[in-house]
Scaffold this active site. Structure first.
Site, PDB file in Angstrom:
ATOM      1  N   LYS A 117       0.813  -1.216   0.000  1.00 43.17           N
ATOM      2  CA  LYS A 117       0.000   0.000   0.000  1.00 43.17           C
ATOM      3  C   LYS A 117       0.844   1.262   0.000  1.00 43.17           C
ATOM      4  O   LYS A 117       0.430   2.299  -0.524  1.00 43.17           O
ATOM      5  CB  LYS A 117      -0.943  -0.009   1.205  1.00 43.17           C
ATOM      6  CG  LYS A 117      -2.005  -1.098   1.126  1.00 43.17           C
ATOM      7  CD  LYS A 117      -2.940  -1.038   2.332  1.00 43.17           C
ATOM      8  CE  LYS A 117      -4.012  -2.111   2.232  1.00 43.17           C
ATOM      9  NZ  LYS A 117      -4.940  -2.071   3.390  1.00 43.17           N
ATOM     10  N   LYS A 176     -17.031  -4.177  -0.805  1.00 43.25           N
ATOM     11  CA  LYS A 176     -17.785  -3.047  -0.271  1.00 43.25           C
ATOM     12  C   LYS A 176     -17.116  -1.720  -0.569  1.00 43.25           C
ATOM     13  O   LYS A 176     -17.732  -0.664  -0.439  1.00 43.25           O
ATOM     14  CB  LYS A 176     -17.993  -3.198   1.240  1.00 43.25           C
ATOM     15  CG  LYS A 176     -16.747  -3.253   2.086  1.00 43.25           C
ATOM     16  CD  LYS A 176     -17.119  -3.411   3.571  1.00 43.25           C
ATOM     17  CE  LYS A 176     -15.906  -3.465   4.466  1.00 43.25           C
ATOM     18  NZ  LYS A 176     -15.130  -4.713   4.310  1.00 43.25           N
ATOM     19  N   LYS A 182     -13.517  -9.971  -6.920  1.00 48.47           N
ATOM     20  CA  LYS A 182     -14.431 -10.249  -5.818  1.00 48.47           C
ATOM     21  C   LYS A 182     -15.429  -9.106  -5.641  1.00 48.47           C
ATOM     22  O   LYS A 182     -15.112  -7.955  -5.931  1.00 48.47           O
ATOM     23  CB  LYS A 182     -13.657 -10.421  -4.503  1.00 48.47           C
ATOM     24  CG  LYS A 182     -12.833 -11.674  -4.409  1.00 48.47           C
ATOM     25  CD  LYS A 182     -12.422 -11.959  -2.969  1.00 48.47           C
ATOM     26  CE  LYS A 182     -11.712 -10.794  -2.329  1.00 48.47           C
ATOM     27  NZ  LYS A 182     -11.261 -11.120  -0.953  1.00 48.47           N
TER      28      LYS A 182
END
Length: 329
Positions: free
Chosen positions: A107, A196, A193
């Site tokens: 990240k 959210k 996938k």
């Protein structure tokens, strides 16, 4: 044995979250604990009002799903306790240990050498906060995906080091891989996938979506031009869309994929059957969560009670850790 599981409010709770984790949490033992990890959602840029709203929604969904209210809490309601314990653990952790965390490297762009100066320090230190989450509650098992095992190993190392240096305080947790759950893919792009946090929600079914919206999303789901018998073919990218729908249906009806589609002769019929199964599976959760969200006072009471119990569970460990480390009386 105490198991601790968390869900991060990086977006609205979606079907994959429910089928893959939340509904199984509702069947757990009385010693299992669950929390909304809103502090973890602050490691990258975020909107405070949205974070607060998503945290409230996730709490309502967990309660509506059937998880006992006294087993659920919101992470930020324990900022005093977690802040103190995180500092003790940061004083126990080395920079090298934190810097080796794979998620931080990915990240922060550490692998390529790009973007590191813009990464927040919290990306480096949040595994220590995660260790505090685990150790404060005395969790002995932490169900996590493969990408989080390294963080639990750090919690184990810090617990052992603290106990050996200052005195026995913390149980040594271990990571456990949860049973293989329903594999829910994005309806519009089954190569990824269902998430959210995706920006494009057209292929994502959220737990609080109204029935008509669920039907529209599933009717638009990607399939293929094949004419073979409708079935799940995991590993075949050409049939990923159909496989996704079949596996969603099987998960919602608690049946095997072949049995779930017995008698279904067209993609249109498949989509209609899947839509109704999803709607009925999510209906009690959506209705329960909507009722809670419409009563902020009651949800606030539940949240306050959960926070109080969580703080009480960890109070003696935190006090002992502070005292032994020389910071408490």
């Amino acid at each position: 044995m105490t198991r601790l599981s968390g869900i991060t409010p990086s977006g609205r709770v979606q079907l994959g979250n429910y089928l893959g984790a939340i509904r199984h949490w509702a069947k757990g033992s009385g010693d299992d604990l669950y929390f909304v990890s809103d502090l973890h959602a602050m490691t990258t840029a975020y909107n405070p009002a949205r974070l607060r709203s998503l945290t409230t929604e996730q709490l309502a969904v967990l309660i509506a799903a059937g998880i006992p209210a006294d087993s659920v809490f919101v992470q930020s309601d324990l900022t005093r306790e977690l802040g103190a314990l995180t500092w003790l653990l940061e004083c126990t952790c080395t920079y090298g240990e934190a810097g080796r965390m794979i998620q931080f490297k990915e990240k922060a762009g550490a692998k390529s050498g790009k973007g590191r100066t813009g990464a927040r320090l919290s990306l480096l230190t949040y595994p220590v906060l995660m260790a505090a989450d685990i150790l404060l509650q005395g969790a002995t098992e932490v169900p996590v995906g493969a990408d989080q095992v390294q963080h639990v190993e750090l919690a184990r190392a810090l617990a052992r080091r603290f106990n050996a240096t200052y005195g026995e305080v913390f149980p040594i947790p271990r990571a456990v891989l949860p049973p293989v759950a329903a594999r829910v893919r994005d309806l519009s792009d089954p190569s990824r996938k269902m998430s959210k946090s995706t920006r494009d929600s057209v292929g994502v079914i959220f737990v609080l979506d109204e029935p008509d919206l669920i039907r529209r999303k599933i009717r638009r789901a990607v399939t293929d031009g094949a004419t073979e018998t409708i079935s799940a073919e995991p590993g075949n990218p050409a049939r990923a869309g159909v496989t996704n729908l079949v596996e969603i249906l099987a998960a919602c009806t608690a049946s095997d994929p072949d049995g779930a589609v017995a008698g279904i002769g067209s993609y249109r019929q498949l989509k209609e059957t899947v839509a109704e199964a999803v709607i009925e599976t999510l209906r009690p959760v959506r209705e329960g969560a909507t009722t809670l969200l419409a009563d902020p006072a009651e949800l606030g009471r539940v949240r306050k009670t959960g926070a109080g119990r969580a703080a009480e569970r960890g109070e003696h460990r935190l006090s002992a850790a502070l005292r032994l480390a020389g910071a408490g009386q």
